[in-house]
Motif scaffolding. Structure first.
Motif, short mmCIF file in Angstrom:
data_model
loop_
_atom_site.label_atom_id
_atom_site.label_comp_id
_atom_site.label_asym_id
_atom_site.label_seq_id
_atom_site.Cartn_x
_atom_site.Cartn_y
_atom_site.Cartn_z
N VAL A 23 49.75 34.20 65.76
CA VAL A 23 51.05 33.76 65.24
C VAL A 23 51.27 34.35 63.85
CG1 VAL A 23 51.20 31.55 66.42
CG2 VAL A 23 49.89 31.72 64.31
N GLN A 24 52.48 34.18 63.38
CA GLN A 24 52.78 34.52 61.99
C GLN A 24 51.92 33.63 61.12
OE1 GLN A 24 54.87 36.93 61.00
NE2 GLN A 24 54.35 36.46 58.88
N GLY A 25 51.16 34.23 60.21
CA GLY A 25 50.21 33.44 59.41
C GLY A 25 50.84 32.76 58.22
N ILE A 26 49.98 32.24 57.37
CA ILE A 26 50.46 31.54 56.17
C ILE A 26 51.15 32.53 55.23
CG2 ILE A 26 48.66 29.76 56.36
CD1 ILE A 26 47.19 31.13 54.03
N PRO A 27 52.08 32.06 54.40
CA PRO A 27 52.86 32.97 53.54
C PRO A 27 51.97 33.76 52.57
CG PRO A 27 53.75 30.73 53.47
CD PRO A 27 52.46 30.65 54.22
N ILE A 28 52.39 35.02 52.31
CA ILE A 28 51.73 35.85 51.29
C ILE A 28 52.71 35.95 50.12
CG2 ILE A 28 50.85 38.15 50.72
CD1 ILE A 28 49.97 38.41 53.65
N ILE A 29 52.25 35.53 48.94
CA ILE A 29 53.14 35.44 47.77
C ILE A 29 52.65 36.40 46.67
CG2 ILE A 29 53.98 33.90 45.95
CD1 ILE A 29 53.84 31.59 48.00
N ASP A 30 53.58 37.19 46.15
CA ASP A 30 53.27 38.17 45.11
C ASP A 30 53.44 37.50 43.74
OD1 ASP A 30 53.20 40.26 43.33
OD2 ASP A 30 54.50 41.58 44.50
N LEU A 31 52.33 37.40 43.00
CA LEU A 31 52.37 36.70 41.71
C LEU A 31 52.74 37.61 40.54
CD1 LEU A 31 49.26 34.29 41.69
CD2 LEU A 31 51.61 33.77 42.29
N SER A 32 53.10 38.88 40.81
CA SER A 32 53.32 39.79 39.68
C SER A 32 54.34 39.30 38.65
CB SER A 32 53.62 41.21 40.14
OG SER A 32 54.54 41.23 41.16
N PRO A 33 55.42 38.57 39.01
CA PRO A 33 56.31 38.08 37.95
C PRO A 33 55.59 37.21 36.92
CG PRO A 33 57.33 37.75 40.10
CD PRO A 33 55.92 38.20 40.36
N MET A 34 54.52 36.54 37.36
CA MET A 34 53.80 35.61 36.48
C MET A 34 52.63 36.32 35.76
SD MET A 34 53.83 32.08 36.28
CE MET A 34 52.82 30.79 35.56
N THR A 35 52.05 37.34 36.40
CA THR A 35 50.81 37.92 35.86
C THR A 35 51.04 39.16 34.99
OG1 THR A 35 50.53 39.06 37.98
CG2 THR A 35 49.27 37.04 37.65
N HIS A 36 52.17 39.84 35.17
CA HIS A 36 52.41 41.03 34.35
C HIS A 36 52.80 40.63 32.93
CE1 HIS A 36 52.99 43.80 38.08
NE2 HIS A 36 51.74 43.50 37.82
N GLN A 37 52.25 41.35 31.98
CA GLN A 37 52.40 40.96 30.57
C GLN A 37 53.82 41.19 30.03
OE1 GLN A 37 49.96 39.29 28.97
NE2 GLN A 37 48.99 39.42 30.97
N THR A 38 54.60 42.04 30.69
CA THR A 38 55.96 42.30 30.19
C THR A 38 56.80 41.04 30.32
OG1 THR A 38 56.50 43.06 32.39
CG2 THR A 38 55.95 44.76 30.78
N VAL A 39 57.92 41.00 29.61
CA VAL A 39 58.79 39.82 29.69
C VAL A 39 59.35 39.73 31.11
CG1 VAL A 39 60.88 38.73 28.78
CG2 VAL A 39 59.38 40.03 27.25
N ASP A 41 61.59 38.60 34.31
CA ASP A 41 62.98 38.29 34.63
C ASP A 41 63.01 36.83 35.13
OD1 ASP A 41 65.41 38.07 35.88
OD2 ASP A 41 64.83 39.29 37.61
N PRO A 42 63.81 35.95 34.48
CA PRO A 42 63.82 34.54 34.87
C PRO A 42 64.12 34.33 36.36
CG PRO A 42 65.14 34.87 32.89
CD PRO A 42 64.73 36.23 33.37
N SER A 43 64.99 35.19 36.94
CA SER A 43 65.34 34.99 38.35
C SER A 43 64.14 35.28 39.26
CB SER A 43 66.54 35.85 38.75
OG SER A 43 66.19 37.21 38.67
N SER A 44 63.26 36.23 38.84
CA SER A 44 62.09 36.51 39.69
C SER A 44 61.07 35.37 39.61
CB SER A 44 61.46 37.86 39.34
OG SER A 44 60.97 37.84 38.03
N ILE A 45 61.00 34.71 38.43
CA ILE A 45 60.12 33.53 38.31
C ILE A 45 60.69 32.40 39.17
CG2 ILE A 45 59.33 31.69 36.74
CD1 ILE A 45 57.72 34.04 36.03
N GLU A 46 62.01 32.23 39.13
CA GLU A 46 62.66 31.19 39.96
C GLU A 46 62.37 31.40 41.44
OE1 GLU A 46 66.95 30.48 39.28
OE2 GLU A 46 66.41 30.52 37.14
N ARG A 47 62.47 32.66 41.86
CA ARG A 47 62.20 32.99 43.27
C ARG A 47 60.76 32.65 43.63
NH1 ARG A 47 65.19 37.54 42.61
NH2 ARG A 47 63.35 38.85 42.26
#
Length: 352
Positions: A23-39, A41-47
């Motif tokens: 079956v379709q497995g558990i979700p895969i989530i990309d944490l780069s909005p949180m882990t990259h040192q650059t400022v 984008d608030p909308s990517s954190i919201e997503r």
């Protein structure tokens, strides 16, 4: 672990299906909005917060990529773990757990009173870690759990300590995202972990099992703590009970990803908005398997109860408060001695 010992045999209704559903497995989530040192984008954190929230609600599990933990460190700790378990039983038993400090090497863990097909080595994030002397609520004595340091590989302790540091950083980031997804302040959970913790890292080795239809690497269970971060190898074997239909779903290994699950404490803090989900580990008849879970747990004196912000007149508190340290001691004790009754669960604190 040659012939099958009846202690390993699961009851018929809990035995693994050897051809699990695809079956379709558990979700895969990309944490780069949180882990990259650059400022960011608030909308990517919201997503990202929304994705975390829906994964916690629908599955209780998710995988994370671009999590900020170095691949080199992960490869180094994996190699050290394999070297440790490749030693003779006599060598491994030099760092065995004892009756007082339930930390170190052992190969006789029980889950739901059935023995697991595995050997493990546990290492505390805080050395020493203070723990209640017993699960008796009237007993106020504390004892210390301390790490038994393996002699081989020679730099194992240093590698583990570096890895724990990275796991703690990732845990705090994930707890911030979980807090935001519940509509709380980002740092809402920090107070339960900053001063003290009962977190630990576990090294699992599952040898090949000639009876994969009868035994499990770890029987069905829920994690009692706040959050678990799991590194599993390419062999796989983890199965999660899907909330939608109660089917066991295999978690396919994703290279360099971590598997995250919320534990019982988050279920109680969220007043059942998020659920700690049952999972288990299959064994393999041909291949050995290794995994490294990190259990992020609060200080022993934490009183676990639904957060004020998660309750109101329409949604009253669903749990009586309980002391985390007492719960932990009770649960740890039942993992090594066969009990006449089920080990402690959060539903024992449910308000009817």
């Amino acid at each position: 672990m040659g012939e099958v010992d009846p202690a390993f045999i699961q009851d018929p209704e809990h035995r693994p299906k050897l051809s699990p559903i695809q079956v379709q497995g558990i979700p895969i989530i990309d944490l780069s909005p949180m882990t990259h040192q650059t400022v960011s984008d608030p909308s990517s954190i919201e997503r990202l917060v929304k994705e975390i929230g829906s994964a916690c609600k629908e599955w209780g599990f998710f995988q994370v990529i671009n999590h900020g933990v170095s691949l080199t460190l992960r490869e180094t700790i994996d190699k050290a773990s394999r070297m440790f378990f490749a030693q003779s039983l006599e060598e491994k038993k030099k760092v065995s757990r004892d009756e007082v400090s339930l930390i170190g090497y052992y190969d006789t863990e029980l889950t739901k009173n059935v023995r697991d097909w595995k050997e493990v080595y546990d290492f505390l994030a805080r050395d020493p870690t203070f723990i209640p002397a017993s699960s008796d609520e009237h007993d106020h004595r504390l004892i210390q759990w301390t790490n038994a340091s393996p002699q081989y590989p020679s730099n194992f302790r240093d590698i583990i300590e570096e890895y724990i540091e990275e796991m703690e950083k990732l845990s705090f980031k994930l707890m911030e995202l979980i807090a935001l997804s519940l509509g709380l302040e980002a740092k809402r959970f920090e107070e339960f972990f900053v001063k003290d913790q009962t977190s630990f890292v576990r090294f699992n080795h599952y040898p090949p099992c000639p009876y994969p239809h009868l035994a499990l690497g770890v029987g069905r269970h829920k994690d009692g703590g706040a959050l678990t971060i799991l590194a599993q190898d390419e062999v796989g074997g983890l199965e999660v009970k899907r909330k939608a239909d109660q089917e066991w779903v295999p978690v396919k290994p994703t290279p360099d990803a971590y598997i995250i699950n919320v534990g019982d404490i988050v279920q109680v803090w969220s007043n059942d908005l998020y659920e700690s989900v049952e999972h288990r580990v299959m064994v393999n008849s041909e291949k050995e398997r290794f995994s490294i879970p990190f259990f992020f747990n609060p200080a022993h004196d934490t009183e676990v109860k639904p957060l004020e912000e998660m309750t109101n007149e329409e949604k009253p508190s669903k749990y009586r408060p309980y002391k985390w340290g007492k719960f932990l001691v009770h649960r740890k004790g039942s993992n090594f001695k066969k009990q006449n009754e089920e080990n402690i669960q959060i539903y024992h604190y449910k308000i009817a």
